[in-house]
Motif scaffolding. Sequence first.
Motif, PDB file in Angstrom:
ATOM      1  N   PRO A 253      -8.258 -32.827  39.939  1.00 44.51           N
ATOM      2  CA  PRO A 253      -8.958 -31.948  39.074  1.00 44.51           C
ATOM      3  C   PRO A 253      -8.188 -30.695  38.732  1.00 44.51           C
ATOM      4  O   PRO A 253      -7.082 -30.370  39.221  1.00 44.51           O
ATOM      5  CB  PRO A 253     -10.048 -31.226  40.624  1.00 44.51           C
ATOM      6  N   ARG A 254      -8.576 -30.192  37.585  1.00 44.16           N
ATOM      7  CA  ARG A 254      -7.670 -28.882  36.918  1.00 44.16           C
ATOM      8  C   ARG A 254      -7.940 -27.743  37.647  1.00 44.16           C
ATOM      9  O   ARG A 254      -9.045 -27.429  38.178  1.00 44.16           O
ATOM     10  CB  ARG A 254      -8.214 -28.787  35.460  1.00 44.16           C
ATOM     11  N   PRO A 255      -6.506 -27.332  38.178  1.00 44.09           N
ATOM     12  CA  PRO A 255      -6.818 -25.974  39.024  1.00 44.09           C
ATOM     13  C   PRO A 255      -7.776 -24.872  38.407  1.00 44.09           C
ATOM     14  O   PRO A 255      -7.833 -24.735  37.041  1.00 44.09           O
ATOM     15  CB  PRO A 255      -5.311 -25.378  38.785  1.00 44.09           C
ATOM     16  N   VAL A 256      -8.455 -24.127  39.123  1.00 47.49           N
ATOM     17  CA  VAL A 256      -9.340 -23.296  38.617  1.00 47.49           C
ATOM     18  C   VAL A 256      -8.784 -22.142  38.115  1.00 47.49           C
ATOM     19  O   VAL A 256      -9.287 -21.627  36.968  1.00 47.49           O
ATOM     20  CB  VAL A 256     -10.057 -22.671  40.082  1.00 47.49           C
ATOM     21  N   LYS A 257      -7.611 -21.748  38.167  1.00 45.53           N
ATOM     22  CA  LYS A 257      -6.995 -20.459  37.523  1.00 45.53           C
ATOM     23  C   LYS A 257      -6.731 -20.798  36.100  1.00 45.53           C
ATOM     24  O   LYS A 257      -6.783 -20.255  34.988  1.00 45.53           O
ATOM     25  CB  LYS A 257      -5.689 -20.266  38.304  1.00 45.53           C
ATOM     26  N   ASP A 258      -6.210 -22.207  35.914  1.00 44.43           N
ATOM     27  CA  ASP A 258      -5.938 -22.824  34.550  1.00 44.43           C
ATOM     28  C   ASP A 258      -7.289 -22.965  33.603  1.00 44.43           C
ATOM     29  O   ASP A 258      -7.410 -22.534  32.562  1.00 44.43           O
ATOM     30  CB  ASP A 258      -5.388 -24.158  34.637  1.00 44.43           C
ATOM     31  N   ARG A 259      -8.504 -23.398  34.077  1.00 46.29           N
ATOM     32  CA  ARG A 259      -9.713 -23.357  33.543  1.00 46.29           C
ATOM     33  C   ARG A 259     -10.336 -22.081  33.264  1.00 46.29           C
ATOM     34  O   ARG A 259     -10.979 -21.935  32.379  1.00 46.29           O
ATOM     35  CB  ARG A 259     -10.699 -24.094  34.447  1.00 46.29           C
ATOM     36  N   VAL A 260     -10.021 -21.211  34.125  1.00 49.79           N
ATOM     37  CA  VAL A 260     -10.664 -19.742  33.845  1.00 49.79           C
ATOM     38  C   VAL A 260      -9.787 -19.154  32.848  1.00 49.79           C
ATOM     39  O   VAL A 260     -10.441 -18.388  31.834  1.00 49.79           O
ATOM     40  CB  VAL A 260     -10.546 -18.853  35.239  1.00 49.79           C
ATOM     41  N   ARG A 261      -8.556 -19.432  32.916  1.00 52.38           N
ATOM     42  CA  ARG A 261      -7.733 -18.589  31.841  1.00 52.38           C
ATOM     43  C   ARG A 261      -8.029 -19.295  30.555  1.00 52.38           C
ATOM     44  O   ARG A 261      -8.447 -18.391  29.480  1.00 52.38           O
ATOM     45  CB  ARG A 261      -6.221 -19.068  32.027  1.00 52.38           C
ATOM     46  N   ALA A 262      -8.055 -20.640  30.417  1.00 52.06           N
ATOM     47  CA  ALA A 262      -8.657 -21.225  29.050  1.00 52.06           C
ATOM     48  C   ALA A 262     -10.038 -20.815  28.619  1.00 52.06           C
ATOM     49  O   ALA A 262     -10.299 -20.777  27.333  1.00 52.06           O
ATOM     50  CB  ALA A 262      -8.657 -22.684  29.318  1.00 52.06           C
TER      51      ALA A 262
END
Length: 269
Positions: A253-262
Amino acid sequence: MARQATIVGASGFVGRRLRTRLEADGWQVFAPPRGAPELLARDLGVVFYCAGLTADYDRRPFEAVEAHASLVGRVIEAGRFEKIVYLSSTRLYDGLPKAEVSETEPLVFDPTDPRRLYDLSKALGENLVMTRTDGRGAVARLANVYDWAPGAPGFLSEWLIRAQAERSIALDSSPHVARDYIHLDDVVAALIAIASAAEPAICNVASGELVSNAEIAQVFEACSWRVRFSGEAAPAAPPRANIARLRALGLDPRPVKDRVRAYLEGLKG
């Protein structure tokens, strides 16, 4: 020939997205409404058991037991399925005094604590699926699932939805609270992979990382949002879920901080 799937709880948060993905992939999906007698009277194919109560289980305890254990027991007793994937929760680990936990850990519950009804009923559902299905059962223990679609439930989902209209966000929580977050699309991919796995197993569907509210707020602030918290509570962090089994299925799974940033960069245009 299209594979047959049945989604119990297809109108819920996970069930709706799962149905969309399965149909796009060519599955034939049966989504029975609550109480439909056909659930026990027809061939179901692969059952994704998504029914359950989360936020209001304490107010509706008998409905929680029905959804988490009684109904799945009747589906198993009828026996008209190829495989059943039961959605459970990493909350079942909360009674374990360990930093990291895997799916093989014995679970610990206090039956005199009314707030453990959720855990106990989910554990009973897991037991039925893993011991009464003749090797046709699997369990997905979900961490904190989030998304930003309208109406998505949960603390982080609501935070992200508010970001669509607000650049200064006040949250009724503490910066010190840490959780394991996994995006809804990663959950759906994991459920399909679990359904296709050869061996029955319990699988943590999580990111494997605990991320605090403060860390997520830093991502918001780096993207020009302002975030304030009303509390300072610092509860003990839950155990971190080991995700080696999930990765063995080919999923990371993609890290939450990366998804939130995008996501936030997309809102900025």
